[in-house]
Design an enzyme around this catalytic site. Structure first.
Site, PDB file in Angstrom:
ATOM      1  N   ARG A 153       0.836  -1.203   0.000  1.00  0.00           N
ATOM      2  CA  ARG A 153       0.000   0.000   0.000  1.00  0.00           C
ATOM      3  C   ARG A 153       0.873   1.257   0.000  1.00  0.00           C
ATOM      4  O   ARG A 153       0.573   2.244   0.657  1.00  0.00           O
ATOM      5  CB  ARG A 153      -0.943   0.022   1.199  1.00  0.00           C
ATOM      6  N   SER A 165     -10.618  -1.030   3.397  1.00  0.00           N
ATOM      7  CA  SER A 165      -9.733  -1.320   4.539  1.00  0.00           C
ATOM      8  C   SER A 165      -9.213  -0.020   5.138  1.00  0.00           C
ATOM      9  O   SER A 165      -8.577   0.769   4.447  1.00  0.00           O
ATOM     10  CB  SER A 165      -8.563  -2.189   4.085  1.00  0.00           C
ATOM     11  N   GLU A 216      -4.528   2.947   6.685  1.00  0.00           N
ATOM     12  CA  GLU A 216      -4.339   2.972   5.244  1.00  0.00           C
ATOM     13  C   GLU A 216      -4.963   4.242   4.676  1.00  0.00           C
ATOM     14  O   GLU A 216      -4.551   4.748   3.645  1.00  0.00           O
ATOM     15  CB  GLU A 216      -4.986   1.738   4.618  1.00  0.00           C
TER      16      GLU A 216
END
Length: 595
Positions: free
Chosen positions: A164, A238, A335
Site C-alpha cells: 500500500r 480497509s 491505510e
C-alpha cells in the site's frame, strides 16, 4: 478548466462524510495542469491531487486547492502474442478498466475487481487484494511534475512499490500528479492467480481454472460478503494496514504469550500480521462512535452508518489503535489518509541544555514551584495530516513521552547533533519496535549519529536497539508521507543547524543568526516557536530577548512562543508581562493549535 471556490467535496470521497475545500479544479490534460500551475490560486495555496477519494478522510475544511483528474481513455498495444500493454488515463474508474480488460481477454487485473477508486490511485496507493497488487502489473507511470512543469515517466522500478505504498505517497507526493498508467498484461481467457486460499478453493470447486469473468465475479462476491454496500454505506474499504513485524519482535514479544497470530512471510526477516484478527481479538468489532462503526463483517473497515462526522471516524480509529496496542503491543497504521490542515504542537521541553532547575542551583528561578518554570530540554511534538512528528529527541524524551502520553511517532526531525537535542534517541526503541523509524537531519548530524550511536548501524546489530532510517536533508524542501517540510538553515554560533517549517508553523531553536534567504522561508507564519536564552547578557551562540524582538519585527509572525530558556531568563510569571502582544514564553506541556 474552471477553478471552483468553496467546493462541497462530500461526494468526492467514498466515506460520505461532509467536507469542503476552498478551491477545486479538474484537468483533462497536461496542458490544463500547466495552465493551473501558473495561476495565483495554485501558487499561493497548498495543492493536493485526489482520485476517487477511496482512501481519504477530510478531518476539516481543506484550505487549499484540490485537483482532480478527468483524463480518460484506454489504449491497447500488442507486443507479442502473449504480452500486451494497456495504457489508461488517471481519471478512468478502476472497475471500468478491469472490466475493459476482461471483455477483451486480457488477464492480470481480475483479482483486483471491485476495488473503488480511479486508475491514478492504483499507482499511488499500490492497491491490492486477493493475492495481487497493482504494482505487480504496472509497467510505467506518466506524471506531471508540478515543480518543473514538465511531464516525467517513471518505470516500475522507480515507483518504489511496497505494501500500500509508493514514491507517490512519500518523496514525490505533492510534486508528481499521475496522468496515465501503463500495465504489462497477458492474453488469456483463464485466470491463474490462485494465491488467495478461497480463490484456490473456488477453482477446485469448478474443476478447472476459472475464466477471467468467473474470477472477477467471485472476487466481487467475496468482497460483498465482508464489506458494506458502497451504494448505501460509506467507507474507505480497509481502514488499517496489516502490520509488518520483525520475526524477532514476534518471537520475543508475542510468541511467549501464546498468541496464535495469523502471520504470513513478508521477506527480509519480517511477517505480515492480520490487522482484522488483531482488531477482532481486541474486542473492537461492531464498536461505534456516533455514526461511525467498526464493520461487523470485516473489522478492517470503519463505516459511516449514516450520519458520521469526521470527528466520529477519527475518535473510533483512535479507540481501535489504543485497544490493539493495549492488548498486543502493536501499533496499527491507517491505510486511510487523514487530511487535516490544522497543526497541533505540544511543547515537550522548553529549556536549555542543562534544563531548569539546574542541578545544584538555588537561584530565584530554580527554587520556583510554578510548573511553567520546570523546563526539560527543548523538544516538540507536531501532529498534522494524521502524522506525529518529533522534533529533536532530548535526553528527557522518556519522561516527556510518558508525561504526554506519546505512544507512536511517524518520523523524527533533528535540528542538530548537540547532546541536548539527540541524547534521547535510544529511548525511541519502544516507538520503532516493529519498523524502522525515519530520522531526518543535516549531514553533520547524520555523520555524528553514526559515531555516537554506532551500535545501531552494525552489520549484525543487537535486536533490541532503535531501528533507525537516517535520511540526510539539505536546504531544499522534502516530504514525509506527503507532508511538505521546509528546512530553514540557521547559525548556532559558527555551526549551521536546521529549523523546520510545516505549513504556517515553524520551529527554530539554538539560533544566533540567519541569512536573508532563510528569513524569506519564515514569512507569513501563523505560529513561530523561537529560541530565547535569557533577557540580557549577550551569548555567542544563542539569541537573547532584544535580538529575538528585532528578528520578529522582520518576520512578523502572527504569534510567537519563546523556547530554549535558561534559568537566567527568570520566573515565567515575572517576565511574561515584559513581552509585546503576540509574543509569549512557551512552557512544558503547552499545547498550541495552528488553524
Amino acid at each position: 478548466m474552471i477553478i471552483e471556490h468553496d467546493k462541497d467535496i462530500t461526494h468526492l470521497t467514498t466515506f460520505g462524510v461532509a467536507a469542503k475545500a476552498d478551491l477545486y479544479a479538474e484537468f483533462e490534460s497536461e496542458a490544463d495542469l500547466l495552465r493551473l500551475s501558473r495561476t495565483p490560486e495554485f501558487i499561493d495555496n497548498e495543492v493536493m491531487c485526489i482520485g476517487g477519494g477511496s482512501n481519504l478522510l477530510f478531518v476539516n475544511r481543506f484550505k487549499g486547492m484540490l485537483l482532480h483528474s478527468a483524463i480518460k481513455g484506454i489504449k491497447l498495444y500488442e507486443k507479442n502474442p502473449d504480452t500486451v500493454f494497456v495504457i489508461a488515463g488517471s481519471g478512468e474508474k478502476w472497475t471500468d478498466l478491469v472490466d475493459w480488460c476482461i471483455s477483451r481477454g486480457i488477464a492480470g487485473l481480475e483479482n483486483l475487481a471491485g476495488i473503488p477508486g480511479e486508475v491514478g490511485a492504483s499507482a499511488v496507493q499500490n492497491v491490492g487484494a486477493y493475492g495481487a497488487e497493482a504494482g505487480d502489473f504496472i509497467h510505467s507511470v506518466e506524471c506531471f511534475d508540478l515543480q518543473t512543469r514538465k511531464v516525467r515517466t517513471l518505470m516500475a522500478d522507480e515507483c518504489g512499490f511496497g505494501y500500500r505504498d509508493s514514491v507517490f505517497k512519500r518523496a514525490e507526493k505533492g510534486r508528481l500528479v499521475v496522468l496515465r498508467v501503463s500495465y504489462r498484461l497477458r492474453r488469456s481467457k483463464e485466470a491463474s492467480n490462485l494465491n488467495y486460499k478461497p480463490l484456490k478453493e473456488f477453482a477446485e470447486s469448478l474443476g478447472s481454472l476459472p475464466t477471467l469473468r468467473q474470477m472477477a465475479d467471485e472476487v466481487i462476491r467475496l468482497r460483498n460478503t465482508k464489506l458494506p454496500d458502497p451504494a448505501r454505506i460509506g467507507s474507505a474499504g480497509s481502514f488499517f494496514k496489516n502490520p509488518v513485524l520483525s520475526e524477532y519482535f514476534i518471537q520475543q514479544e508475542l510468541a511467549p504469550r501464546g498468541l496464535d497470530l495469523p502471520a504470513y512471510p513478508a521477506g527480509d526477516g519480517k511477517s505480515k500480521i492480520s490487522a482484522a484478527w488483531l482488531i477482532d481479538k481486541a474486542g473492537m468489532k461492531g464498536k461505534k462512535v456516533g455514526g461511525a462503526e467498526v464493520w461487523p463483517g470485516q473489522p478492517l473497515v470503519i463505516a459511516n452508518t449514516g450520519d458520521a462526522t469526521a470527528a466520529d471516524v477519527v475518535a473510533l480509529a483512535n479507540d481501535v489503535v489504543d485497544a490493539v496496542r493495549l492488548k498486543f503491543g502493536i501499533e496499527l497504521q491507517p491505510e486511510v489518509n487523514f487530511i487535516d490542515s490544522s497543526i497541533k504542537v505540544t511543547v515537550l521541553g522548553s529549556g536549555t541544555s542543562k534544563g531548569v532547575p539546574e542541578i545544584g542551583c538555588t537561584c530565584h528561578t530554580c527554587r520556583s514551584e510554578d510548573p511553567r518554570d520546570k523546563r526539560l530540554r527543548a523538544s516538540i511534538l507536531v501532529e498534522t495530516h494524521g502524522l506525529r512528528l518529533l522534533i529533536d529527541a532530548s535526553p528527557d524524551l522518556r519522561q516527556q513521552a510518558l508525561r504526554c502520553g506519546i505512544t507512536s511517532v511517524d518520523a523524527v526531525l533533528l535540528t542538530h547533533q548537540h547532546y541536548d537535542h539527540v541524547g534521547g534517541i535510544d529511548d525511541l526503541r519502544p516507538l520503532c519496535a516493529g519498523h524502522d523509524m525515519p530520522v531526518f537531519a543535516n549531514k553533520h548530524t547524520v555523520d555524528d549519529l553514526h559515531n555516537r550511536i554506532d551500535y545501531c548501524f552494525l552489520p549484525n546489530p543487537y535486536p533490541g536497539i532503535p531501528r533507525l532510517e537516517l535520511q540526510t536533508v539539505g536546504d531544499v524542501l522534502f516530504f514525509i508521507k506527503g507532508l511538505k517540510i521546509i528546512p530553514v538553515e540557521v547559525m548556532h554560533g559558527k555551526l549551521p543547524i536546521l529549523g523546520y517549517r510545516i505549513g504556517d508553523f515553524a520551529y527554530i531553536t539554538d539560533c544566533k543568526t540567519l541569512a536573508d534567504s532563510e528569513k524569506e522561508k519564515l514569512k507569513g507564519l501563523d505560529v513561530l516557536i523561537l529560541n530565547c536564552l535569557r533577557l540580557e547578557i549577550e551569548h555567542f551562540a544563542h539569541m537573547i530577548l532584544p535580538e529575538v524582538l528585532q528578528l520578529l519585527e522582520e518576520l512578523k509572525p502572527r504569534r510567537c512562543y519563546l523556547t530554549h530558556a535558561c534559568h537566567m531568563l527568570g520566573r515565567h510569571a515575572e517576565v511574561a508581562p515584559l513581552l509585546p502582544p503576540g509574543v509569549e514564553f512557551a512552557y512544558d506541556n503547552e499545547v498550541i493549535i495552528v488553524e
